[in-house]
Design a protein around this motif. Structure first.
Motif, mmCIF file in Angstrom:
data_model
loop_
_atom_site.group_PDB
_atom_site.id
_atom_site.type_symbol
_atom_site.label_atom_id
_atom_site.label_comp_id
_atom_site.label_asym_id
_atom_site.label_seq_id
_atom_site.Cartn_x
_atom_site.Cartn_y
_atom_site.Cartn_z
ATOM 1 N N PHE A 30 0.848 -1.189 0.000
ATOM 2 C CA PHE A 30 0.000 0.000 0.000
ATOM 3 C C PHE A 30 0.885 1.240 0.000
ATOM 4 C CE2 PHE A 30 0.745 -1.068 4.415
ATOM 5 C CZ PHE A 30 0.975 0.147 5.017
ATOM 6 N N CYS A 31 0.313 2.314 -0.492
ATOM 7 C CA CYS A 31 1.091 3.534 -0.735
ATOM 8 C C CYS A 31 0.575 4.688 0.112
ATOM 9 C CB CYS A 31 1.003 3.868 -2.227
ATOM 10 S SG CYS A 31 1.613 5.494 -2.656
ATOM 11 N N THR A 32 1.464 5.309 0.846
ATOM 12 C CA THR A 32 1.142 6.563 1.527
ATOM 13 C C THR A 32 1.766 7.702 0.721
ATOM 14 O OG1 THR A 32 3.111 6.358 2.912
ATOM 15 C CG2 THR A 32 1.052 5.490 3.803
ATOM 16 N N ALA A 33 1.300 8.917 0.960
ATOM 17 C CA ALA A 33 1.762 10.053 0.156
ATOM 18 C C ALA A 33 3.275 10.225 0.219
ATOM 19 C CB ALA A 33 1.052 11.330 0.622
ATOM 20 N N ASP A 34 3.851 10.078 1.421
ATOM 21 C CA ASP A 34 5.290 10.317 1.538
ATOM 22 C C ASP A 34 6.149 9.161 1.027
ATOM 23 O OD1 ASP A 34 4.596 8.585 3.523
ATOM 24 O OD2 ASP A 34 5.583 9.653 5.155
ATOM 25 N N TRP A 35 5.489 8.064 0.597
ATOM 26 C CA TRP A 35 6.243 6.947 0.031
ATOM 27 C C TRP A 35 6.598 7.178 -1.438
ATOM 28 C CZ3 TRP A 35 5.019 3.893 -4.161
ATOM 29 C CH2 TRP A 35 5.849 2.782 -4.383
ATOM 30 N N LEU A 36 5.837 8.018 -2.145
ATOM 31 C CA LEU A 36 5.997 8.160 -3.591
ATOM 32 C C LEU A 36 7.436 8.467 -4.028
ATOM 33 C CD1 LEU A 36 2.665 9.961 -4.514
ATOM 34 C CD2 LEU A 36 3.375 7.657 -5.179
ATOM 35 N N PRO A 37 8.137 9.417 -3.415
ATOM 36 C CA PRO A 37 9.534 9.648 -3.816
ATOM 37 C C PRO A 37 10.414 8.425 -3.577
ATOM 38 C CG PRO A 37 8.711 11.499 -2.540
ATOM 39 C CD PRO A 37 7.695 10.408 -2.412
ATOM 40 N N ALA A 38 10.141 7.686 -2.493
ATOM 41 C CA ALA A 38 10.911 6.469 -2.220
ATOM 42 C C ALA A 38 10.656 5.423 -3.302
ATOM 43 C CB ALA A 38 10.545 5.907 -0.837
ATOM 44 N N GLY A 39 9.412 5.335 -3.775
ATOM 45 C CA GLY A 39 9.083 4.403 -4.842
ATOM 46 C C GLY A 39 9.812 4.737 -6.128
ATOM 47 N N ARG A 40 9.893 6.031 -6.452
ATOM 48 C CA ARG A 40 10.605 6.447 -7.662
ATOM 49 C C ARG A 40 12.091 6.118 -7.557
ATOM 50 N NH1 ARG A 40 12.572 11.409 -7.871
ATOM 51 N NH2 ARG A 40 10.878 12.163 -6.524
ATOM 52 N N ARG A 41 12.681 6.371 -6.396
ATOM 53 C CA ARG A 41 14.103 6.049 -6.220
ATOM 54 C C ARG A 41 14.343 4.547 -6.310
ATOM 55 N NH1 ARG A 41 13.625 10.275 -2.345
ATOM 56 N NH2 ARG A 41 13.293 8.753 -0.668
ATOM 57 N N CYS A 42 13.362 3.767 -5.839
ATOM 58 C CA CYS A 42 13.469 2.311 -5.915
ATOM 59 C C CYS A 42 13.517 1.850 -7.373
ATOM 60 C CB CYS A 42 12.297 1.665 -5.190
ATOM 61 S SG CYS A 42 12.265 -0.131 -5.295
ATOM 62 N N ILE A 43 12.659 2.420 -8.218
ATOM 63 C CA ILE A 43 12.640 2.053 -9.637
ATOM 64 C C ILE A 43 13.969 2.424 -10.294
ATOM 65 C CG2 ILE A 43 11.528 2.497 -11.859
ATOM 66 C CD1 ILE A 43 9.903 0.781 -9.916
ATOM 67 N N GLU A 44 14.479 3.598 -9.941
ATOM 68 C CA GLU A 44 15.776 4.010 -10.490
ATOM 69 C C GLU A 44 16.871 3.037 -10.067
ATOM 70 O OE1 GLU A 44 16.128 7.915 -8.903
ATOM 71 O OE2 GLU A 44 14.725 8.818 -10.343
ATOM 72 N N HIS A 45 16.813 2.574 -8.826
ATOM 73 C CA HIS A 45 17.808 1.631 -8.323
ATOM 74 C C HIS A 45 17.673 0.280 -9.016
ATOM 75 C CE1 HIS A 45 20.748 0.094 -5.573
ATOM 76 N NE2 HIS A 45 19.915 -0.780 -5.018
ATOM 77 N N TYR A 46 16.436 -0.169 -9.185
ATOM 78 C CA TYR A 46 16.186 -1.437 -9.888
ATOM 79 C C TYR A 46 16.672 -1.359 -11.335
ATOM 80 C CZ TYR A 46 13.322 -3.650 -6.238
ATOM 81 O OH TYR A 46 12.887 -4.266 -5.090
ATOM 82 N N ARG A 47 16.490 -0.188 -11.958
ATOM 83 C CA ARG A 47 16.945 -0.026 -13.331
ATOM 84 C C ARG A 47 18.461 -0.207 -13.404
ATOM 85 N NH1 ARG A 47 15.367 4.969 -14.244
ATOM 86 N NH2 ARG A 47 13.298 4.354 -14.953
ATOM 87 N N TRP A 48 19.151 0.316 -12.429
ATOM 88 C CA TRP A 48 20.615 0.202 -12.384
ATOM 89 C C TRP A 48 21.041 -1.246 -12.128
ATOM 90 C CZ3 TRP A 48 24.010 -0.518 -8.010
ATOM 91 C CH2 TRP A 48 25.364 -0.320 -8.310
#
Length: 299
Positions: free
Chosen positions: A35-53
């Motif tokens: 589940f997603c809270t508002a303050d999680w969104l930036p963490a989710g984006r950084r996670c995708i960037e990390h997974y891409r790497w």
């Protein structure tokens, strides 16, 4: 390192980027929920960037999650709408830059694609395994291949004129979604300004009781949180309705009509001084009460 014994009906919450593991101590039914809270969104984006790497598969598309929330902006909590707007603004800026790089490379062909209808394994970048949603690069000669716009040089050896963009939204549609989020995020401030202005109006500039009720209805429909301004508006409407009912009874009494029983506790027969005080109370309300003229004290 800590441990906990999770019993039936209990929740264990792990925070972003927290390493965790578990095992069953016997036969049971276990369930996990993302589940997603508002303050999680930036963490989710950084996670995708990390997974891409790392070239690691995603659990779900972050872009798709943000766009789905943006598509129903009017239903979002105000704080969530503001967070989604901030997140989507970053996404749109990045998407503009990536698509510009395609044009500079001479890739001009494009085709709309509803990526959400495709299985995840059919829309994953061949290079980094990211699940594509906003866009991807494909080749007419190599239909089985797909890459995200971060890896346009890793698609295939075919010439650029055989490559084409598969996109979910045009660059004109994305700002429109952003605008809806902005309106939702700022809707409370806009409503609050209207309420403050209405409650501060004087004399002939005052709003009607219907106008104040409309502001209450707007707050309910847009699911604004409980706050001091909303309570003040509710109190003003309740006081105005009570005074309006009393004014109506007094007006009927002055015309000789029989008043309705038990509407208010105030007696319908007032002294001149009491009537003057009541009229002053009506005048002090933040809205117009039309019954004042019916009760003006004669010379």
């Amino acid at each position: 390192v800590v441990r906990t014994n999770q019993c039936a009906g209990e929740f264990v919450i792990t925070f972003p980027r927290a390493y965790h593991s578990g095992f069953n101590q016997g036969y049971n039914f276990a369930e996990a929920v993302n589940f997603c809270t508002a303050d999680w969104l930036p963490a989710g984006r950084r996670c995708i960037e990390h997974y891409r790497w790392l070239h690691r598969y995603c659990v779900f598309s972050h872009e798709e999650l943000v766009c789905k929330m943006a598509a129903c902006a009017e239903r979002l909590d105000l704080n969530l709408a503001a967070a989604v707007h901030k997140e989507m603004f970053i996404m749109v800026q990045e998407e503009r830059k990536l698509r510009k790089a395609l044009l500079e490379k001479g890739i001009t062909e494009a085709e709309r694609e509803a990526f959400e209808l495709l299985p995840d394994d059919e829309r994953q970048c061949d290079k980094c395994k990211t699940t594509c949603f906003l866009s991807a690069l494909a080749c007419f000669e190599c239909p089985e291949r797909l890459v995200c716009l971060y890896h346009i040089d890793d698609l295939c050896d075919c010439p650029p004129n055989r490559h084409y963009l598969r996109y979910r939204y045009t660059l004109d549609e994305l700002p429109a979604m952003l605008h809806k989020l902005k309106i939702r995020a700022e809707s409370f401030d806009t409503w609050g300004s209207k309420v403050k202005s209405a409650l501060e109006m004087e004399d002939k500039q005052k709003k009607t009781l219907e106008d104040l009720k409309a502001l209450l209805t707007e707050a309910k429909e847009k699911k604004f949180p409980e706050n001091g301004l909303l309570h003040q508006l509710k109190g003003s409407v309740e006081e105005a309705e009570k005074c309006l009912a009393e004014a109506g009874q007094l007006a009927l009494s002055r015309k000789g009509a029989r008043p309705q029983p038990d509407i208010t506790e105030r007696p319908t027969k007032l002294t001149v001084d009491e009537l003057r005080l009541f009229i002053e109370q009506l005048r002090s309300l933040p809205c117009v009460i039309t019954h004042i003229q019916d009760m003006q004290v004669g010379n």
